[in-house]
Design an enzyme around this catalytic site. Structure first.
Site, PDB file in Angstrom:
ATOM      1  N   TYR A   1       0.849  -1.190   0.000  1.00 18.35           N
ATOM      2  CA  TYR A   1       0.000   0.000   0.000  1.00 18.35           C
ATOM      3  C   TYR A   1       0.887   1.242   0.000  1.00 18.35           C
ATOM      4  O   TYR A   1       1.461   1.634   1.001  1.00 18.35           O
ATOM      5  CB  TYR A   1      -0.923   0.009   1.208  1.00 18.35           C
ATOM      6  CG  TYR A   1      -1.854  -1.179   1.300  1.00 18.35           C
ATOM      7  CD1 TYR A   1      -2.139  -1.967   0.183  1.00 18.35           C
ATOM      8  CD2 TYR A   1      -2.454  -1.530   2.509  1.00 18.35           C
ATOM      9  CE1 TYR A   1      -2.979  -3.060   0.271  1.00 18.35           C
ATOM     10  CE2 TYR A   1      -3.310  -2.611   2.596  1.00 18.35           C
ATOM     11  CZ  TYR A   1      -3.561  -3.378   1.492  1.00 18.35           C
ATOM     12  OH  TYR A   1      -4.398  -4.469   1.591  1.00 18.35           O
TER      13      TYR A   1
ATOM     14  N   HIS B   1       0.138 -11.953   0.985  1.00 18.63           N
ATOM     15  CA  HIS B   1      -0.806 -11.071   0.306  1.00 18.63           C
ATOM     16  C   HIS B   1      -1.466 -11.742  -0.902  1.00 18.63           C
ATOM     17  O   HIS B   1      -2.667 -11.585  -1.145  1.00 18.63           O
ATOM     18  CB  HIS B   1      -0.078  -9.799  -0.127  1.00 18.63           C
ATOM     19  CG  HIS B   1      -0.951  -8.609  -0.260  1.00 18.63           C
ATOM     20  ND1 HIS B   1      -0.475  -7.325  -0.225  1.00 18.63           N
ATOM     21  CD2 HIS B   1      -2.289  -8.476  -0.436  1.00 18.63           C
ATOM     22  CE1 HIS B   1      -1.469  -6.461  -0.373  1.00 18.63           C
ATOM     23  NE2 HIS B   1      -2.585  -7.133  -0.511  1.00 18.63           N
TER      24      HIS B   1
ATOM     25  N   PRO C   1     -15.644  -4.941   2.424  1.00 19.43           N
ATOM     26  CA  PRO C   1     -16.976  -5.345   2.913  1.00 19.43           C
ATOM     27  C   PRO C   1     -18.090  -4.401   2.494  1.00 19.43           C
ATOM     28  O   PRO C   1     -19.269  -4.762   2.555  1.00 19.43           O
ATOM     29  CB  PRO C   1     -16.801  -5.362   4.434  1.00 19.43           C
ATOM     30  CG  PRO C   1     -15.719  -4.357   4.685  1.00 19.43           C
ATOM     31  CD  PRO C   1     -14.767  -4.519   3.535  1.00 19.43           C
TER      32      PRO C   1
ATOM     33  N   GLY D   1     -18.163  -3.188  -0.584  1.00 20.14           N
ATOM     34  CA  GLY D   1     -18.119  -3.197  -2.041  1.00 20.14           C
ATOM     35  C   GLY D   1     -17.217  -2.132  -2.617  1.00 20.14           C
ATOM     36  O   GLY D   1     -17.528  -1.533  -3.651  1.00 20.14           O
TER      37      GLY D   1
ATOM     38  N   GLY E   1     -16.804   0.730  -1.685  1.00 17.55           N
ATOM     39  CA  GLY E   1     -17.536   1.988  -1.688  1.00 17.55           C
ATOM     40  C   GLY E   1     -18.922   1.934  -2.288  1.00 17.55           C
ATOM     41  O   GLY E   1     -19.781   2.759  -1.956  1.00 17.55           O
TER      42      GLY E   1
ATOM     43  N   GLY F   1     -23.941   3.442  -0.874  1.00 17.45           N
ATOM     44  CA  GLY F   1     -25.081   4.155  -1.449  1.00 17.45           C
ATOM     45  C   GLY F   1     -24.750   5.550  -1.929  1.00 17.45           C
ATOM     46  O   GLY F   1     -25.640   6.295  -2.366  1.00 17.45           O
TER      47      GLY F   1
END
Length: 326
Positions: A57, A121, A201, A203, A205, A209
């Protein structure tokens, strides 16, 4: 904050962990170090004790940020990081000597003398998983690592690794619109007593919604620009899922984010989601999920509604899928 234990390992963590990647990489521009430290420490103050990062990252910058943020509270938190996805030679590398090299570098960047959870990873097809497990087992014996994990991995690999060195946690992509682990991996984790840590978890983002079919993603800073599920056509086709989740959340008096996380938490006690959080407001929303009670009737209603919805688009780019198992 409620607590959960990752499988049979005895490793206790907050029921919601924090994916730290987004602070440095992956879904937009990196935040400043000062802001990143503020968000991570804010998460701890609100009850989160499980923080996830990786050398890839940034690369490297996210581990540095996490290390700086958590050094005052190191003994009170669980830090997970990962090896094997990048190397000087380019690409995957889980050779034993490289694993050791990454461990030493991660310890320095994270400003600690032990890694609570050290994940492979991505599986390296050129190195037997038994050799990987054995190397991490040696690091555990030396006190440099406490627990062994695997990421984006299939059931066969998990079983082989677990024989050599018990696997504490598996981190695969899993959410209400990415359910591949339910077929083989989750049942195996339950059988072997392995914790399951869903990444993405929410998605990536989409399940918040807040994304519409008109949302665009910068190809320079946002990995979603290369994900088939985040093309304009796929997002438009997948909007019925968001409409259903929004309506159900409204009926329950909760946010759509809380519903998506509570659905995961209700699936199995082994599960500890790690949503990405780069703002304190997101943390305030996410940490309410463990208090949401979904009844058996709620879960059936959601499942029936999902049978009427067809998710469009692959979950990741072809390049990332090529180095992932299921």
């Amino acid at each position: 904050m409620k607590k959960r234990v990752l499988g049979n390992s005895g490793l206790e963590v907050s029921a919601i962990g924090m994916g730290c990647m987004n602070l440095s990489f992956g879904t937009g521009k990196a935040v400043s170090t000062r802001e990143g430290v503020r968000v991570i420490r804010g998460a701890f103050e609100k009850g989160i004790t499980f923080f996830d990062t990786a050398e890839a990252y940034g690369p490297f910058t996210n581990e540095e940020l996490v290390g700086e943020a958590l050094i005052p509270i190191r003994k009170e938190v669980v830090i997970a990081t990962k090896f094997g996805m990048i190397s000087e030679e380019g690409g995957l590398n889980s050779r034993p000597e490289h694993i050791r090299k990454v461990a030493e570098a991660s310890l320095k960047r994270l400003r600690t003398d032990y890694l609570d959870l050290f994940y492979q990873h991505r599986v390296d097809p050129n190195v037997p998983i038994e050799d990987v497990a054995g190397t991490v087992g040696d690091l555990i014996a030396e006190g440099k690592v406490k627990h062994f994990g695997l990421s984006e991995v299939g059931a066969s690999t998990i079983r082989k690794a677990h024989v050599v060195q018990p696997v504490t946690a598996v981190q695969n992509q899993y959410s209400i619109w990415t359910r591949e682990p339910e077929q083989y991996v989750l049942p195996l984790c339950e059988e072997l007593g392995i914790g399951f840590v869903p990444w993405g978890p929410l998605g990536t983002g989409f399940l918040t919604g807040t994304i519409t079919a008109e949302t665009t993603f910068d190809p320079e800073t946002d990995l979603r620009s290369s994900f088939p599920r985040f093309t304009k056509g796929a997002m438009q086709a997948n909007m019925p899922l968001i409409k259903m989740l929004n309506a159900f959340a409204l009926k329950k008096g909760i946010s759509t984010v809380q519903l998506a996380l509570a659905w995961l938490l209700s699936k199995n006690r082994l599960i500890v989601p790690i949503p990405g959080m780069d703002k304190l407001d997101y943390i305030d929303d996410n940490i309410q999920a463990p208090n949401v009670m979904l009844t058996a009737e709620d879960l059936i209603e959601i499942e029936v509604a999902l049978t009427r919805i067809s998710i469009q688009g692959e979950r990741l780019s072809a390049e990332l899928l090529a180095i992932s198992e299921e």
